[in-house]
Design a protein around this motif. Structure first.
Motif, PDB file in Angstrom:
ATOM      1  N   SER B 135       3.437  -1.116  -7.682  1.00  0.00           N
ATOM      2  CA  SER B 135       4.587  -0.731  -8.507  1.00  0.00           C
ATOM      3  C   SER B 135       5.529   0.223  -7.779  1.00  0.00           C
ATOM      4  N   ILE B 141      12.179  -1.071  -3.901  1.00  0.00           N
ATOM      5  CA  ILE B 141      13.125  -2.160  -3.608  1.00  0.00           C
ATOM      6  C   ILE B 141      14.256  -2.168  -4.636  1.00  0.00           C
ATOM      7  N   LEU B 142      13.892  -2.048  -5.925  1.00  0.00           N
ATOM      8  CA  LEU B 142      14.922  -2.112  -6.962  1.00  0.00           C
ATOM      9  C   LEU B 142      15.895  -0.944  -6.871  1.00  0.00           C
ATOM     10  N   TYR B 143      15.378   0.247  -6.625  1.00  0.00           N
ATOM     11  CA  TYR B 143      16.242   1.432  -6.581  1.00  0.00           C
ATOM     12  C   TYR B 143      17.008   1.562  -5.270  1.00  0.00           C
ATOM     13  N   MET B 151      10.576  -9.209  -1.512  1.00  0.00           N
ATOM     14  CA  MET B 151       9.593  -8.304  -2.107  1.00  0.00           C
ATOM     15  C   MET B 151       8.434  -9.111  -2.691  1.00  0.00           C
ATOM     16  N   ASP B 154       3.606  -6.148  -7.065  1.00  0.00           N
ATOM     17  CA  ASP B 154       3.248  -6.251  -8.482  1.00  0.00           C
ATOM     18  C   ASP B 154       2.554  -4.961  -8.927  1.00  0.00           C
ATOM     19  N   LYS B 155       2.677  -4.688 -10.196  1.00  0.00           N
ATOM     20  CA  LYS B 155       2.038  -3.483 -10.740  1.00  0.00           C
ATOM     21  C   LYS B 155       0.528  -3.566 -10.613  1.00  0.00           C
ATOM     22  N   GLY B 156      -0.065  -2.472 -10.180  1.00  0.00           N
ATOM     23  CA  GLY B 156      -1.520  -2.422 -10.095  1.00  0.00           C
ATOM     24  C   GLY B 156      -2.105  -3.219  -8.941  1.00  0.00           C
ATOM     25  N   ASN B 197      -3.819   2.292  -5.976  1.00  0.00           N
ATOM     26  CA  ASN B 197      -4.622   1.715  -7.069  1.00  0.00           C
ATOM     27  C   ASN B 197      -6.104   1.583  -6.709  1.00  0.00           C
ATOM     28  N   HIS B 293       5.260   7.661  -9.625  1.00  0.00           N
ATOM     29  CA  HIS B 293       6.339   6.727  -9.318  1.00  0.00           C
ATOM     30  C   HIS B 293       7.628   7.477  -8.988  1.00  0.00           C
ATOM     31  N   LEU B 294       8.255   7.106  -7.898  1.00  0.00           N
ATOM     32  CA  LEU B 294       9.439   7.828  -7.412  1.00  0.00           C
ATOM     33  C   LEU B 294      10.706   7.420  -8.157  1.00  0.00           C
TER      34      LEU B 294
END
Lengths: 155, 344
Positions: B135, B141-143, B151, B154-156, B197, B293-294
């Motif tokens: 995550s 990538i999104l920010y 990309m 995935d989360k976790g 994780n 999370h940043l």
């Protein structure tokens, strides 16, 4: 004589269908930026929501084919909180985008179930609205507030 | 007869003097020609070195991007050009430059140190890269706005689920990240950030083993790709103090394991943590809402770090330093030679 009656009936039916479909599209026009800003500023979020660059939206939503404009605010990953508003090419494209948005919410539920299960409740209460060529999503703790804001835009 | 002898003696003396003057002129001319040749030769070297900075040298470095040692072979070629100069000072300069280059080559090839800072390669550098992560990578990538990169996150996600979790949408349905990578093997760089994780795993050695397996699989998919493994980013002090699993000492332990994998697999280790950590090695309180999370501002710091820590960027920075150093030495030699010639 019978033929004339049938023709008249057909005309009435066509007119009704046309009028009713016009009613469905509602000819809504809205400022999607204003809606997104209102959803961001008037609802309390746990996470810091940040706007995603328009180029990046394709990484979250496969809507390039259907949407002309989009505004998306995402959380950092700590929560599932999110705002997304789309202005689509037309009402049909809007319906496609609505399906994509609903699928996105479903995918998020799958992702968060095993990651941060507490976020699943927010996703299940996510507000998805569509009208004409517009589609909006708000994932927050306060779906009542999100609905109230959206009511003003999707009239 | 004495008069005749006297005139004969005077003629011989004049001829001798003439010969001496002629020889002197000849010697002076020869000295002048030699000096001119020496000076023009030095000027020629100087101009060649200057052209090399902007032209051939940088191209050759880019061509050998997959083999860092080759890049320095090219650098050595650049610095070895002034070898024909007789001046001792110039030779000393060459050897010091070569020493400097070989020191940085060691940093590269030993892989036991984080990749040092180089030239900023810009965002286009990532257009042929893939980012594999959890995550935090998604948020990054999104920010950061890297819309031209790939990309796979995935989360976790963990070093285990990267092989099994079907989370990447393709035309044929959802596939695992490693399957998606195998279907699109044309990437040139792979950036990996995994581990947060897995902090709760009972056996960190299993984490290391699976991390290594992941790197080996990336190599199998694309043996020519540059692989960068990123350190696990720290969590905030508050999070670290209050969590038995997600804490910074544990993260440091895992980072050590990742660094060992980097050495074994000869891949580049990036200490990204230094881009976002405070003086205590923790994530600053204003960097994140949950301490893990940043936010956007810190994702931008992360991006700046990646742009400035690349093999190509390091090659360029080193080549620039080498050429500058050689130029300085040649200019010094040129000045010495010119003053010597003037003295003569």
């Amino acid at each position: 004589m019978v033929l004339k009656k049938i023709a008249a009936f057909a005309m009435v039916v066509i007119t009704c269908i046309t009028l009713s479909s016009c009613g469905e599209t509602k000819n809504i026009t809205m400022d999607i930026e204003a809606l997104a800003t209102e959803l961001k500023d008037n609802i309390t979020y746990q996470d810091q929501l940040e706007q995603i660059e328009p180029d990046m939206v394709k990484m979250l939503y496969d809507v390039e084919e259907y949407a002309d404009n989009s505004i998306v605010y995402m959380g950092s990953g700590a929560t599932a909180e999110e705002i997304a508003v789309f202005e689509c090419k037309d009402a049909d494209a809007g319906k496609k985008v609505e399906e994509i948005v609903k699928q996105h919410v479903q995918d998020q539920i799958t992702s968060f179930e095993s990651y941060v299960p507490a976020e699943v409740a927010k996703l299940k209460e996510a507000v998805v609205r569509s009208g004409g060529k517009y589609v909006a999503l708000c994932v927050s703790d306060d779906s009542a507030a999100a609905n109230k804001i959206m009511d003003q835009y999707f009239r | 007869m004495p008069t005749t002898r006297y005139f004969s003696y005077r003629r011989r003396k004049r001829r001798r003097n003439f010969l001496l003057v002629f020889l002197l002129i000849l010697l002076l001319t020869a000295a002048g020609v030699l000096t001119w040749l020496a000076v023009s030769s030095l000027i020629g070297k100087h101009e060649e070195s200057s052209l090399g900075t902007d032209g051939e040298s940088s191209e050759s470095i880019m061509e050998s991007e997959s083999l860092p040692e080759n890049s320095f072979a090219e650098n050595s070629a650049i610095v070895s050009e002034p070898e024909s100069q007789p001046e001792e000072s110039s030779e000393a300069a060459e050897s010091s430059v070569l020493e400097e280059s070989s020191q940085i080559t060691e940093v590269w090839s030993s892989y036991d140190q984080p990749l040092p800072k180089g030239t900023d390669m810009g965002e286009d550098y990532f257009s042929d890269a893939v980012f594999i992560g959890d995550s935090r990578t998604q948020g990054f990538i999104l920010y950061s706005g890297l819309s031209n990169t790939t990309m796979y996150a995935d989360k976790g996600l963990s070093v285990e689920s990267v092989f099994t979790k079907e989370c990447i949408s393709t035309a044929e349905g959802k596939v695992s990240i490693m399957d998606a990578l195998a279907q699109n093997p044309d990437f040139k760089k792979a950036y990996v950030m995994l581990g947060v994780n897995e902090l709760g795993w009972a056996y960190p050695s299993i984490f290391q083993e699976k991390y290594q397996k992941l790197i080996q699989r990336i190599k199998e998919i694309n043996p020519d790709a540059e692989i960068y493994v990123q350190s696990i980013l720290p969590v905030s002090q508050e999070k670290s103090d209050g969590d038995k699993v997600y804490n910074n000492p544990r993260i440091q332990e895992y980072n050590q394991l990742i660094q060992e994998v980097a050495v074994e697999e000869k891949v580049y280790y990036l200490n990204v943590a230094e881009a976002v950590a405070d003086e205590n090695g923790a994530l600053p309180a204003d960097a994140s809402t949950d301490g893990v999370h940043l936010n956007k501002a810190y994702c931008e710091k992360w991006l700046e770090y990646l742009k400035n820590h690349t093999v190509e960027g390091l090659s360029q920075a080193t080549a620039e330093d080498s050429v500058e150093s050689v130029l300085e030495q040649v200019q010094a030699s040129l000045q010495t030679t010119s003053s010597d010639a003037a003295d003569q």
